[in-house]
Design an enzyme around this catalytic site. Structure first.
Site, PDB file in Angstrom:
ATOM      1  N   ASN A 204       4.110   0.088 -16.138  1.00 41.46           N
ATOM      2  CA  ASN A 204       3.405   1.337 -15.831  1.00 41.46           C
ATOM      3  C   ASN A 204       4.381   2.505 -15.950  1.00 41.46           C
ATOM      4  O   ASN A 204       5.562   2.312 -16.219  1.00 41.46           O
ATOM      5  CB  ASN A 204       2.787   1.255 -14.423  1.00 41.46           C
ATOM      6  N   ASP A 270      -0.345  -5.196 -10.353  1.00 41.69           N
ATOM      7  CA  ASP A 270      -1.282  -6.024  -9.597  1.00 41.69           C
ATOM      8  C   ASP A 270      -1.505  -7.386 -10.258  1.00 41.69           C
ATOM      9  O   ASP A 270      -1.877  -8.346  -9.600  1.00 41.69           O
ATOM     10  CB  ASP A 270      -2.631  -5.302  -9.457  1.00 41.69           C
ATOM     11  N   LYS A 338      -6.639   2.222   2.315  1.00 40.24           N
ATOM     12  CA  LYS A 338      -5.473   1.391   1.971  1.00 40.24           C
ATOM     13  C   LYS A 338      -4.584   1.120   3.177  1.00 40.24           C
ATOM     14  O   LYS A 338      -4.098   0.010   3.358  1.00 40.24           O
ATOM     15  CB  LYS A 338      -4.674   2.078   0.857  1.00 40.24           C
ATOM     16  N   LYS A 342      -3.760  -2.650   4.234  1.00 44.04           N
ATOM     17  CA  LYS A 342      -2.399  -3.202   4.080  1.00 44.04           C
ATOM     18  C   LYS A 342      -1.755  -3.475   5.439  1.00 44.04           C
ATOM     19  O   LYS A 342      -0.940  -4.374   5.569  1.00 44.04           O
ATOM     20  CB  LYS A 342      -1.516  -2.223   3.302  1.00 44.04           C
TER      21      LYS A 342
HETATM   22  N1  CTP Z   1       2.076  -2.988  -3.643  1.00 42.66           N
HETATM   23  C1  CTP Z   1       2.682  -4.189  -3.425  1.00 42.66           C
HETATM   24  N2  CTP Z   1       2.333  -5.260  -4.161  1.00 42.66           N
HETATM   25  C2  CTP Z   1       1.371  -5.171  -5.113  1.00 42.66           C
HETATM   26  C3  CTP Z   1       0.740  -3.927  -5.348  1.00 42.66           C
HETATM   27  C4  CTP Z   1       1.121  -2.846  -4.594  1.00 42.66           C
HETATM   28  O1  CTP Z   1       3.556  -4.288  -2.560  1.00 42.66           O
HETATM   29  N3  CTP Z   1       1.055  -6.235  -5.810  1.00 42.66           N
HETATM   30  C5  CTP Z   1       2.459  -1.833  -2.789  1.00 42.66           C
HETATM   31  C6  CTP Z   1       3.083  -0.650  -3.528  1.00 42.66           C
HETATM   32  O2  CTP Z   1       4.485  -0.768  -3.575  1.00 42.66           O
HETATM   33  C7  CTP Z   1       2.643   0.514  -2.668  1.00 42.66           C
HETATM   34  C8  CTP Z   1       1.308   0.065  -2.101  1.00 42.66           C
HETATM   35  O3  CTP Z   1       1.270  -1.343  -2.224  1.00 42.66           O
HETATM   36  O4  CTP Z   1       3.516   0.717  -1.584  1.00 42.66           O
HETATM   37  C9  CTP Z   1       0.085   0.641  -2.764  1.00 42.66           C
HETATM   38  O5  CTP Z   1       0.170   0.474  -4.153  1.00 42.66           O
HETATM   39  P1  CTP Z   1      -1.022   0.995  -5.092  1.00 42.66           P
HETATM   40  O6  CTP Z   1      -0.689   0.659  -6.498  1.00 42.66           O
HETATM   41  O7  CTP Z   1      -1.350   2.405  -4.733  1.00 42.66           O
HETATM   42  O8  CTP Z   1      -2.246   0.148  -4.559  1.00 42.66           O
HETATM   43  P2  CTP Z   1      -2.731  -1.296  -4.844  1.00 42.66           P
HETATM   44  O9  CTP Z   1      -2.544  -2.104  -3.613  1.00 42.66           O
HETATM   45  O10 CTP Z   1      -2.117  -1.846  -6.068  1.00 42.66           O
HETATM   46  O11 CTP Z   1      -4.298  -1.058  -5.038  1.00 42.66           O
HETATM   47  P3  CTP Z   1      -5.066  -0.355  -6.280  1.00 42.66           P
HETATM   48  O12 CTP Z   1      -4.266  -0.669  -7.505  1.00 42.66           O
HETATM   49  O13 CTP Z   1      -6.404  -0.989  -6.269  1.00 42.66           O
HETATM   50  O14 CTP Z   1      -5.137   1.120  -5.967  1.00 42.66           O
END
Ligand code: CTP
Length: 396
Positions: A204, A270, A338, A342
């Site tokens: 990304n 993800d 979120k 989390k």
């Molecule tokens: N994060 C994580 N592990 C993942 C995905 C995200 O630890 N597999 C953590 C990121 O480091 C960040 C937080 O979760 O601190 C939110 O990440 P974000 O990308 O905004 O959200 P996602 O949980 O991935 O949800 P979405 O992509 O559906 O918005």
């Protein structure tokens, strides 16, 4: 206020050099030891004799000015607790950011491992030059941006040296304000890289700049820092280079037990490719191909659950866990959902749809949510300023 501290003042060749005489007096009045190093051009604006009288020390310009057996740049770098370069010209800033050591001042800057303050001053067109701006932001020092107004060159715009009070206060802050002393802080940064085959990957646009700013500022505030990052970073604190989400998870888990705070600023993928091809995948006659992806672990969610499971009832639970939330729409709505999903203590929400902040930019604008429903917006500022404000909120 500054007794026992040694400040190395670096003066470069700009008209604002004369103002630094007063800055030296301010440091002396606060009982600091002041060493002065000038570039040869600085002496066109201010005399060695003046600086010597004010600092009560010899003023060095050339490598071999002070006669003893020590290489000057190393002994100055070792003796000082902080280096303050003011005024800093476009030329000196660009050279330092490229690692060029062509005079005593730039050589000391290269060898300096403690905090550095840079107070630029120059013509407004030089300030706005994109090449200069790129050089400026490459550096991980404290930049005190110039102010706007009437410039000595006759132009009006941004380029005037910031106030001496601002430089003095920042010096005091960096030398004495250590609220994170004794705290072990773990920060993740960068976008994870999920291999497809030996030549391709999924990732990304995360630049890793926000996490890096948090790590630099935590270090300045006295913390014992570990940065877990997917980027190439060279710093004096502990840097752990990782690639994929699974690598990052392993590195974070290793640090969990001994950390006081974990900040997940990384953009973790993800999903990852189910089966990484050991050989380069060949083009086929089909117009479409399908890659099967499997879900990566949610590191943030897992460490929050681990914290909850291991927190003895009635005791303050450790570590403090801070997540980031990158959203391209409905920022606050999604962020609120979120943080509860989390289970972290704080969530830093930023809007990645804006081009002037967030991914790749040196600036950010965020809203900090806490687990009790509190919210604080931090207006647009450079990422190091935002990082300082984040620590004020989470340790406030
Ligand atoms: N994060 C994580 N592990 C993942 C995905 C995200 O630890 N597999 C953590 C990121 O480091 C960040 C937080 O979760 O601190 C939110 O990440 P974000 O990308 O905004 O959200 P996602 O949980 O991935 O949800 P979405 O992509 O559906 O918005």
């Amino acid at each position: 206020m500054l007794s026992g501290k040694t400040i190395l003042v670096g003066i470069t060749g700009g008209i604002a050099a004369y103002k630094i005489c007063e800055l030296i007096r301010m440091y002396k009045r606060a009982n600091a030891e002041v060493l002065v190093v000038c570039t040869p051009n600085a002496l066109n604006f201010v005399t060695k004799l003046t600086l010597q009288n004010l600092s009560k020390n010899p003023v060095a310009v050339e490598e071999f000015d002070v006669k003893d057996f020590n290489p000057e740049h190393i002994s100055y770098a070792d003796r000082a607790d902080i280096m303050v370069i003011a005024p800093a010209t476009a030329n000196t800033i660009s050279k330092i950011s490229q690692g060029i050591c062509d005079n005593l001042l730039t050589s000391i800057a290269c060898a300096f491992t403690k905090p550095v303050i840079i107070a630029p001053a120059m013509n407004c067109n030089m300030w706005e030059n994109p090449i200069f701006q790129e050089n400026l932001h490459k550096m991980h020092y404290e930049i005190l941006e110039p102010e706007s107004g009437y410039l000595a060159c006759g132009y009006e715009g941004k380029g005037r040296l910031c106030s001496l009070e601002k430089i003095f206060d920042k010096t005091v802050e960096l030398l004495t304000y250590k609220p994170l002393n004794g705290k072990k802080i773990v920060i993740t940064s960068g976008g994870t890289i999920e291999d497809i085959d030996p030549v391709r990957y999924i990732s990304n646009y995360s630049s890793g700049k926000m996490g890096l700013a948090l790590a630099d500022i935590a270090k300045n505030l006295g913390a014992d820092v570990t940065l877990i990052t997917t980027k190439d970073v060279s710093r004096k604190y502990n840097v752990v280079k990782v690639k994929s989400a699974l690598d990052m998870k392993e590195a974070v888990e290793k640090e969990f037990e001994n950390s006081d705070c974990i900040i997940m600023a990384a953009a973790v993928a993800d999903y990852r490719v189910k089966e990484i091809s050991p050989q380069k995948m060949k083009k086929t006659s089909d117009d479409e191909i399908t890659l099967t992806l499997v879900k990566n672990p949610d590191i943030l969610k897992e460490i929050c659950a681990r914290k909850k499971a291991s927190s003895p009832a009635g005791l303050p639970s450790c570590p403090l866990i801070v997540g980031f939330c990158a959203e391209s729409e409905n920022l606050l709505e999604n962020a609120k959902e979120k943080i509860s999903k989390k289970g972290c203590d704080f969530l830093i929400a930023n809007d990645i749809s804006r081009k002037d902040i967030g991914f790749s930019s040196d600036y950010n604008e965020v809203t900090i949510l806490d687990k009790n429903g509190g919210m604080k917006k931090l207006e647009r500022a450079d990422k190091r300023t935002i990082a300082g404000e984040i620590f004020k909120v989470i340790y406030g």
